[in-house]
Design an enzyme around this catalytic site. Structure first.
Site, PDB file in Angstrom:
ATOM      1  N   ASP A 418       0.862  -1.179   0.000  1.00 38.03           N
ATOM      2  CA  ASP A 418       0.000   0.000   0.000  1.00 38.03           C
ATOM      3  C   ASP A 418       0.900   1.231   0.000  1.00 38.03           C
ATOM      4  OD1 ASP A 418      -1.711   2.096   0.540  1.00 38.03           O
ATOM      5  OD2 ASP A 418      -2.814   1.059   2.122  1.00 38.03           O
ATOM      6  N   HIS A 419       0.889   1.988  -1.098  1.00 30.96           N
ATOM      7  CA  HIS A 419       1.809   3.116  -1.231  1.00 30.96           C
ATOM      8  C   HIS A 419       1.484   4.247  -0.258  1.00 30.96           C
ATOM      9  CE1 HIS A 419       5.149   5.047  -3.005  1.00 30.96           C
ATOM     10  NE2 HIS A 419       5.042   4.514  -4.210  1.00 30.96           N
ATOM     11  N   ARG A 420       0.293   4.245   0.318  1.00 27.68           N
ATOM     12  CA  ARG A 420      -0.022   5.254   1.319  1.00 27.68           C
ATOM     13  C   ARG A 420       0.781   5.040   2.593  1.00 27.68           C
ATOM     14  NH1 ARG A 420      -6.319   4.233   1.890  1.00 27.68           N
ATOM     15  NH2 ARG A 420      -5.386   2.173   2.243  1.00 27.68           N
TER      16      ARG A 420
END
Length: 446
Positions: A418-420
């Site tokens: 998850d790039h967040r």
């Protein structure tokens, strides 16, 4: 005093369930702690215990009923000395409610009778048929209902032109037999195919694309619905990216063979344990998570949650779906403990006997398809986790070492992140550490 027994919430996320089986019948006396029924959620089947004592006066929801909402009455419990007739009856409508309903009906009948018959040539275009929301009441005149039944028209797909949107005679007469039903059938699957999700166009009903009789329909069970809902949400809302790395299993396979050979055997000559490659992968993941806490985290709208322990989920394939039980505090457990726990969880998962606290939460997951010969693949993140490791098969490949071509057993792993939560460089460093633990198993003891 008679009281209603309500559908329980057996997990924090449960909204509805299937009343799989009643273990009591009407007239039975129960006390606190007695098992009343088996409730099937999307992941497991659990027993529902009585909280109070009394007599089962009436069972309101028959066993086998699906989609029973949490807190909906499912049975009536009678107190001491009460009879079934003493059970609380549904509240009767008030005189005002009845008068209001009659007024609406009279107005609708009057308007329908006074309305001129529409002319085919001059009739305006009929409004688009809008299916009613699931469970919503359909308002139609008795005459319109009778005509619809005769013509085989689904009232749920007709837009009423009478008072307050009521469906009247002319609405049904202008609808084509079968057309309304097809529209309604197409609309329901479309909702599951993306309607309501920003930026996602609804999918057409696949049944409209194939000839009747060329397929068999298998209705969705609660687990399949949950998988579709969660994974669609995950791929839509979580910005996935993928990192792939190859791991040399030569040393690990040698260690595994020695450890398994040294396992004590019982009277039946069955080894006390048998470690799998997946057990080493779980342990290596846990150790790497402790070294890279930024990967061992979950996203919320207001903060990132960094977990203190490495709670590693293990994807287990079932005949009827998929579930991910969790090895909690895996960084503190030895390989034998991890191996035994995985076998226990997988066995109970296949019997739908897991408890919600055994598969909900976690900070990281491992999905291994290597036993099926899959070389590499990408997996969908299992929220609220931020990463999942997709493990391929260990296979002999030619590699170059010191300018020479050699044969080694390599395994390809791909991490979905998850790039967040996890930046690319952070994920890459995690995989480097994971690779080190896999290629040098002794380093997991340091």
């Amino acid at each position: 005093m008679a009281t209603n027994i309500l559908m329980p919430a057996l997990s924090p996320t449960m909204e509805e369930g299937k009343l799989a089986k009643w273990l009591v019948k009407e007239g039975d006396t129960v006390k606190s702690g007695d098992i009343l029924a088996e409730i099937e959620t999307d992941k497991a089947t659990m027993e529902f215990e009585a909280v109070d004592e009394g007599k089962i006066g009436k069972i309101l929801v028959p066993e086998g009923t699906e989609g029973v909402k949490v807190n909906a009455p499912i049975a009536v419990l009678l107190g001491e000395g009460e009879k079934a007739g003493d059970a609380p009856a549904p509240a009767a409508p008030s005189n005002n409610d009845i008068a209001g309903a009659m007024k609406d009906i009279k107005a609708a009948v009057k308007a329908e009778a006074a309305a001129p018959a529409p002319k085919a040539a001059a009739a305006p275009a009929a409004p688009a048929a809008v299916p009613k929301a699931d469970g919503a009441r359909i308002f139609a005149s008795p005459l319109a209902r009778r005509i619809a039944a005769q013509k085989g028209i689904d009232l749920a797909a007709i837009a009423g032109t009478g008072p307050r949107g009521r469906i009247v005679k002319s609405d049904v007469e202008n609808a084509k037999p079968g057309a309304a039903k097809s529209a309604a059938a197409a609309a329901a699957p479309a909702a599951a195919g993306g309607a309501g999700i920003p930026g996602v166009a609804p999918l057409p009903d696949a049944r409209l694309l194939y000839p009747a009789g060329s397929y068999e329909e298998t209705p969705h069970d609660s687990m399949r619905k949950a998988i579709a809902r969660r994974l669609t949400s995950a791929k839509t809302l979580i910005p996935h990216y993928y990192l792939t790395i190859d791991c040399d299993l030569t040393s690990l396979m040698a260690v595994r063979e020695k450890v398994n050979a040294a396992a004590p055997k019982g009277k039946d000559k069955v080894p006390a344990y048998k470690l799998s490659v997946n057990d080493f992968i779980i342990k290596a993941s846990a150790m790497a998570l402790m070294k890279h806490p930024d990967v061992n985290a979950s996203w919320t709208d207001t903060a990132i949650l960094r977990h203190k322990d490495a709670d590693v989920g293990v994807a287990v394939a079932l005949d009827f779906g998929l579930i991910t039980p969790i090895i909690f505090k895996a960084q503190t457990k030895g390989l034998v403990d991890i191996s035994n726990e995985v076998k226990s969880l997988a066995g109970r998962a296949k019997e739908k006997k897991l408890k919600p606290n055994e598969y909900e939460g976690g900070g990281f997951s491992v999905s291994n398809l290597g036993m099926f010969g899959i070389k590499n693949f990408t997996a969908v993140i299992n929220p609220p986790q931020s990463c999942i490791l997709a493990v391929g098969a260990g296979e002999e490949r030619a590699i170059v070492r010191n300018g020479k071509v050699e044969v080694a057993t390599l395994m390809t792993v791909t991490m979905s992140a998850d790039h967040r939560v996890v930046d690319g460089a952070t994920g890459a460093k995690f995989l480097q550490t994971f690779k080190q633990f896999i290629e040098e198993p002794a380093s997991m003891l340091l």
